[in-house]
Design a protein around this motif. Structure first.
Motif, PDB file in Angstrom:
ATOM      1  N   PHE A 150     -35.923-146.589  68.315  1.00 43.11           N
ATOM      2  CA  PHE A 150     -37.228-145.979  68.505  1.00 43.11           C
ATOM      3  C   PHE A 150     -37.439-145.694  69.989  1.00 43.11           C
ATOM      4  N   ALA A 151     -37.803-144.467  70.318  1.00 42.28           N
ATOM      5  CA  ALA A 151     -38.088-144.101  71.702  1.00 42.28           C
ATOM      6  C   ALA A 151     -39.480-143.503  71.771  1.00 42.28           C
ATOM      7  N   ALA A 152     -40.135-143.659  72.919  1.00 45.49           N
ATOM      8  CA  ALA A 152     -41.480-143.129  73.089  1.00 45.49           C
ATOM      9  C   ALA A 152     -41.667-142.661  74.518  1.00 45.49           C
ATOM     10  N   GLY A 153     -42.456-141.626  74.683  1.00 52.35           N
ATOM     11  CA  GLY A 153     -42.776-141.097  75.993  1.00 52.35           C
ATOM     12  C   GLY A 153     -43.658-139.885  75.851  1.00 52.35           C
ATOM     13  N   ASP A 154     -43.953-139.245  76.971  1.00 57.53           N
ATOM     14  CA  ASP A 154     -44.836-138.086  76.944  1.00 57.53           C
ATOM     15  C   ASP A 154     -44.072-136.780  76.763  1.00 57.53           C
ATOM     16  N   SER A 155     -42.795-136.879  76.364  1.00 58.20           N
ATOM     17  CA  SER A 155     -41.960-135.723  76.035  1.00 58.20           C
ATOM     18  C   SER A 155     -41.502-134.936  77.256  1.00 58.20           C
ATOM     19  N   GLU A 156     -41.752-135.476  78.438  1.00 58.61           N
ATOM     20  CA  GLU A 156     -41.255-134.819  79.641  1.00 58.61           C
ATOM     21  C   GLU A 156     -39.860-135.363  79.959  1.00 58.61           C
ATOM     22  N   ASN A 157     -38.948-134.474  80.337  1.00 54.89           N
ATOM     23  CA  ASN A 157     -37.576-134.874  80.625  1.00 54.89           C
ATOM     24  C   ASN A 157     -37.008-133.921  81.676  1.00 54.89           C
ATOM     25  N   SER A 158     -35.976-134.421  82.340  1.00 56.31           N
ATOM     26  CA  SER A 158     -35.354-133.576  83.361  1.00 56.31           C
ATOM     27  C   SER A 158     -34.669-132.376  82.707  1.00 56.31           C
ATOM     28  N   SER A 159     -34.471-131.348  83.474  1.00 59.14           N
ATOM     29  CA  SER A 159     -33.977-130.069  82.965  1.00 59.14           C
ATOM     30  C   SER A 159     -32.665-130.222  82.198  1.00 59.14           C
ATOM     31  N   ASN A 160     -32.648-129.706  80.958  1.00 54.40           N
ATOM     32  CA  ASN A 160     -31.451-129.644  80.097  1.00 54.40           C
ATOM     33  C   ASN A 160     -30.926-131.013  79.663  1.00 54.40           C
ATOM     34  N   ASP A 161     -31.594-132.102  80.051  1.00 50.61           N
ATOM     35  CA  ASP A 161     -31.076-133.423  79.681  1.00 50.61           C
ATOM     36  C   ASP A 161     -31.141-133.637  78.168  1.00 50.61           C
ATOM     37  N   THR A 162     -32.167-133.127  77.526  1.00 46.16           N
ATOM     38  CA  THR A 162     -32.318-133.329  76.076  1.00 46.16           C
ATOM     39  C   THR A 162     -31.192-132.658  75.302  1.00 46.16           C
ATOM     40  N   THR A 163     -30.970-131.388  75.555  1.00 49.30           N
ATOM     41  CA  THR A 163     -29.984-130.643  74.775  1.00 49.30           C
ATOM     42  C   THR A 163     -28.553-131.010  75.152  1.00 49.30           C
ATOM     43  N   GLU A 164     -28.309-131.246  76.433  1.00 49.79           N
ATOM     44  CA  GLU A 164     -26.937-131.508  76.873  1.00 49.79           C
ATOM     45  C   GLU A 164     -26.517-132.958  76.707  1.00 49.79           C
ATOM     46  N   ASN A 165     -27.466-133.888  76.734  1.00 53.25           N
ATOM     47  CA  ASN A 165     -27.093-135.306  76.733  1.00 53.25           C
ATOM     48  C   ASN A 165     -27.742-136.118  75.613  1.00 53.25           C
ATOM     49  N   VAL A 166     -29.067-136.042  75.495  1.00 52.34           N
ATOM     50  CA  VAL A 166     -29.763-136.921  74.541  1.00 52.34           C
ATOM     51  C   VAL A 166     -29.347-136.629  73.103  1.00 52.34           C
ATOM     52  N   ILE A 167     -29.382-135.368  72.713  1.00 52.84           N
ATOM     53  CA  ILE A 167     -29.070-135.031  71.319  1.00 52.84           C
ATOM     54  C   ILE A 167     -27.635-135.408  70.950  1.00 52.84           C
ATOM     55  N   PRO A 168     -26.619-135.119  71.783  1.00 53.83           N
ATOM     56  CA  PRO A 168     -25.267-135.603  71.454  1.00 53.83           C
ATOM     57  C   PRO A 168     -25.192-137.130  71.375  1.00 53.83           C
ATOM     58  N   LEU A 169     -25.927-137.833  72.241  1.00 50.00           N
ATOM     59  CA  LEU A 169     -25.919-139.302  72.187  1.00 50.00           C
ATOM     60  C   LEU A 169     -26.553-139.802  70.885  1.00 50.00           C
ATOM     61  N   MET A 170     -27.627-139.190  70.462  1.00 56.00           N
ATOM     62  CA  MET A 170     -28.262-139.584  69.203  1.00 56.00           C
ATOM     63  C   MET A 170     -27.312-139.364  68.026  1.00 56.00           C
ATOM     64  N   ARG A 171     -26.566-138.263  68.068  1.00 60.39           N
ATOM     65  CA  ARG A 171     -25.596-138.008  66.994  1.00 60.39           C
ATOM     66  C   ARG A 171     -24.482-139.055  67.009  1.00 60.39           C
ATOM     67  N   GLY A 172     -24.186-139.594  68.156  1.00 70.39           N
ATOM     68  CA  GLY A 172     -23.100-140.563  68.269  1.00 70.39           C
ATOM     69  C   GLY A 172     -23.497-141.994  67.991  1.00 70.39           C
ATOM     70  N   ILE A 173     -24.789-142.271  67.861  1.00 73.42           N
ATOM     71  CA  ILE A 173     -25.269-143.633  67.590  1.00 73.42           C
ATOM     72  C   ILE A 173     -25.632-143.736  66.118  1.00 73.42           C
ATOM     73  N   ASP A 174     -24.819-144.443  65.331  1.00 66.67           N
ATOM     74  CA  ASP A 174     -25.127-144.654  63.917  1.00 66.67           C
ATOM     75  C   ASP A 174     -26.381-145.501  63.795  1.00 66.67           C
ATOM     76  N   ALA A 175     -27.327-145.054  62.988  1.00 72.41           N
ATOM     77  CA  ALA A 175     -28.581-145.790  62.829  1.00 72.41           C
ATOM     78  C   ALA A 175     -29.226-145.445  61.501  1.00 72.41           C
ATOM     79  N   ASN A 176     -29.950-146.415  60.940  1.00 72.67           N
ATOM     80  CA  ASN A 176     -30.737-146.143  59.741  1.00 72.67           C
ATOM     81  C   ASN A 176     -31.825-145.116  60.041  1.00 72.67           C
ATOM     82  N   ARG A 177     -32.383-145.223  61.245  1.00 69.11           N
ATOM     83  CA  ARG A 177     -33.448-144.308  61.607  1.00 69.11           C
ATOM     84  C   ARG A 177     -33.523-144.155  63.119  1.00 69.11           C
ATOM     85  N   HIS A 178     -33.561-142.905  63.573  1.00 69.57           N
ATOM     86  CA  HIS A 178     -33.911-142.577  64.952  1.00 69.57           C
ATOM     87  C   HIS A 178     -35.337-142.033  64.928  1.00 69.57           C
TER      88      HIS A 178
END
Length: 449
Positions: A360-388
């Motif tokens: 579970f992650a929380a924040g105001d949805s602000e992130n550094s440029s391109n970090d979400t698409t280039e890093n966060v989303i691939p990391l989420m795909r690589g972490i097996d979890a019942n729920r993100h």
């Protein structure tokens, strides 16, 4: 209604005055609870009891002195009897004390049950780690074992099947021996053609028992078959019973208990929070109001629950529960740093084969440029979890540069186990919790396993 019934009724009224669970989550004071105990405010209702007056206190009707006549003054009131004297320090002055309150205490298991009922949740955790192998029902069989486990019913059935398969009508075969001109060998060949399972040795042993004057009774096997009825094995068993069942050692089977694996339901919950300068007090409170009930719920649902708390700005670090909700930094934001640390912790201490995982992650949805698409989303795909889950906390609406939640939702719009929820005010909290915890019939782990 007796006194005992009165007491029970008053206790029920006290429980009914407990703050509604959903209101408690949205607006209540969560600070009085901890990870193992949930305290919900409740107004205390005094239980009925007998009160006995103290003796020798004076006053009318106490038996001390003469009873005054009607209209006769009885003297000035004693101090403390509700007078308006000028002793302003006496206890019991009007308005000094508020209403008495207490707490209804429940453990995480009860909290989870009540939240299931309140929100209509149906999460059914599964065990992963095998902690014990136990003997179940005797459903397996082996060829060897102690005599006490011999499956006699199966042995009897096998013997009976053999009896039915090999048994033959002896009377019918003896009539075949009375056919004119036949020999033991010819009778045996005829029996084989008729699928009568009789041995040549038995025919030879019985041949001499046929009287000479009975030989030639039939001109042919066909004439004999037309004149003599042949009984099947079932008919003979019903008529004559069974004297012997042909048991064989090959038919012996011994009952063996099925080995069942007893699994423990383990869960690790990774809570990630943005602590950068933009996460002001109101946003932090919304994170706490959302994550705290999630922790209680999952702890109540699983046999063994562990929690990991990660704070991040541009960098990430692990903190304890007390620090997690209060810490604040002045740095920038790089959400991927938290997922990198989460992945490292999970791989090292909480293998997916043994642990259920919630991230579970929380924040105001602000992130550094391109970090979400280039890093966060691939990391989420690589972490097996019942729920993100990502909880966006933006009181008053989403800022123009707050795009992280939108990008995550767009990337996982076809994956049921990634949830994006928006919490802009306390009244949004229970809806977000429902979205995060509700079961998905087509759920597949975000990591692809």
């Amino acid at each position: 209604m007796g006194l005992r019934e009165d007491l029970e009724r008053f206790r029920e009224i006290g429980e009914e005055r407990r703050q509604d669970l959903q209101d408690f989550i949205r607006y209540g004071d969560l600070s009085g609870s901890d990870s193992d105990r949930v305290e919900i405010p409740i107004k205390v209702v005094d239980l009925p009891e007998f009160t006995y007056d103290r003796l020798d206190r004076g006053g009318v009707g106490q038996g001390q002195g003469d009873t005054p006549d009607v209209g006769q003054p009885i003297g000035e009131p004693e101090p403390g009897d509700g007078d308006d004297g000028d002793d302003g320090d006496e206890e019991g002055e009007p308005g000094e004390e508020g209403g008495e309150h207490g707490h209804y205490e429940m453990d995480p298991e009860e909290f989870a049950e009540e939240l299931d009922e309140a929100l209509g949740l149906d999460l059914e955790p599964k065990g992963k780690e095998v902690v014990e192998e136990i003997e179940g029902d005797f459903t397996d069989v082996t060829r060897t074992g102690p005599n006490s486990t011999l499956d006699f019913e199966r042995l009897f059935k096998q013997g009976l099947k053999r009896k039915l398969a090999t048994d033959f009508d002896e009377r019918f075969v003896r009539e075949a021996m009375r056919v004119d001109g036949e020999t033991p060998q010819s009778v045996y060949r005829w029996c084989r053609e008729k699928r009568i399972l009789v041995s040549l040795s038995w025919i030879e042993s019985e041949w001499d028992e046929i009287p000479d004057d009975e030989r030639g009774r039939w001109d042919s096997f066909a004439e004999m078959e037309e004149s003599v009825d042949r009984d099947n094995a079932a008919q003979r068993i019903r008529r004559e019973g069974i004297e012997q069942i042909p048991f064989r050692r090959d038919d012996e089977r011994y009952r063996h208990p099925e080995i069942e694996e007893k699994k423990r339901k383990n869960v690790v919950v990774v809570n990630i929070r943005d602590v950068s300068g933009s996460m002001r007090e109101t946003k932090r409170e919304l994170v706490e109001r959302t994550f705290t009930p999630l922790d209680w719920y999952l702890q109540g649902k699983y046999d063994n629950a562990e929690f990991v708390y990660i704070a991040h700005d541009a960098d990430a670090w692990e903190v304890d529960r007390e620090e997690f909700f209060g810490i604040r930094s002045g740095g920038g934001t790089r959400i991927s740093s938290a997922y990198e640390l989460a992945q490292e912790i999970l791989e090292e201490a909480y293998p997916w084969s043994e642990w259920n995982r919630y991230v579970f992650a929380a924040g105001d949805s602000e992130n550094s440029s391109n970090d979400t698409t280039e890093n966060v989303i691939p990391l989420m795909r690589g972490i097996d979890a019942n729920r993100h889950a990502y909880v966006e906390t933006q009181p008053g609406g989403t800022a123009i540069n707050a795009t992280h939640a939108e990008e995550v939702e767009r990337a996982f719009n076809d994956t049921d186990d990634v949830v994006v929820a928006s919490v802009g005010a306390p009244e949004d909290v229970t809806d977000a919790i429902y979205e995060i915890l509700r079961s998905r019939s087509t759920a597949t782990p975000a990591g692809g396993s």
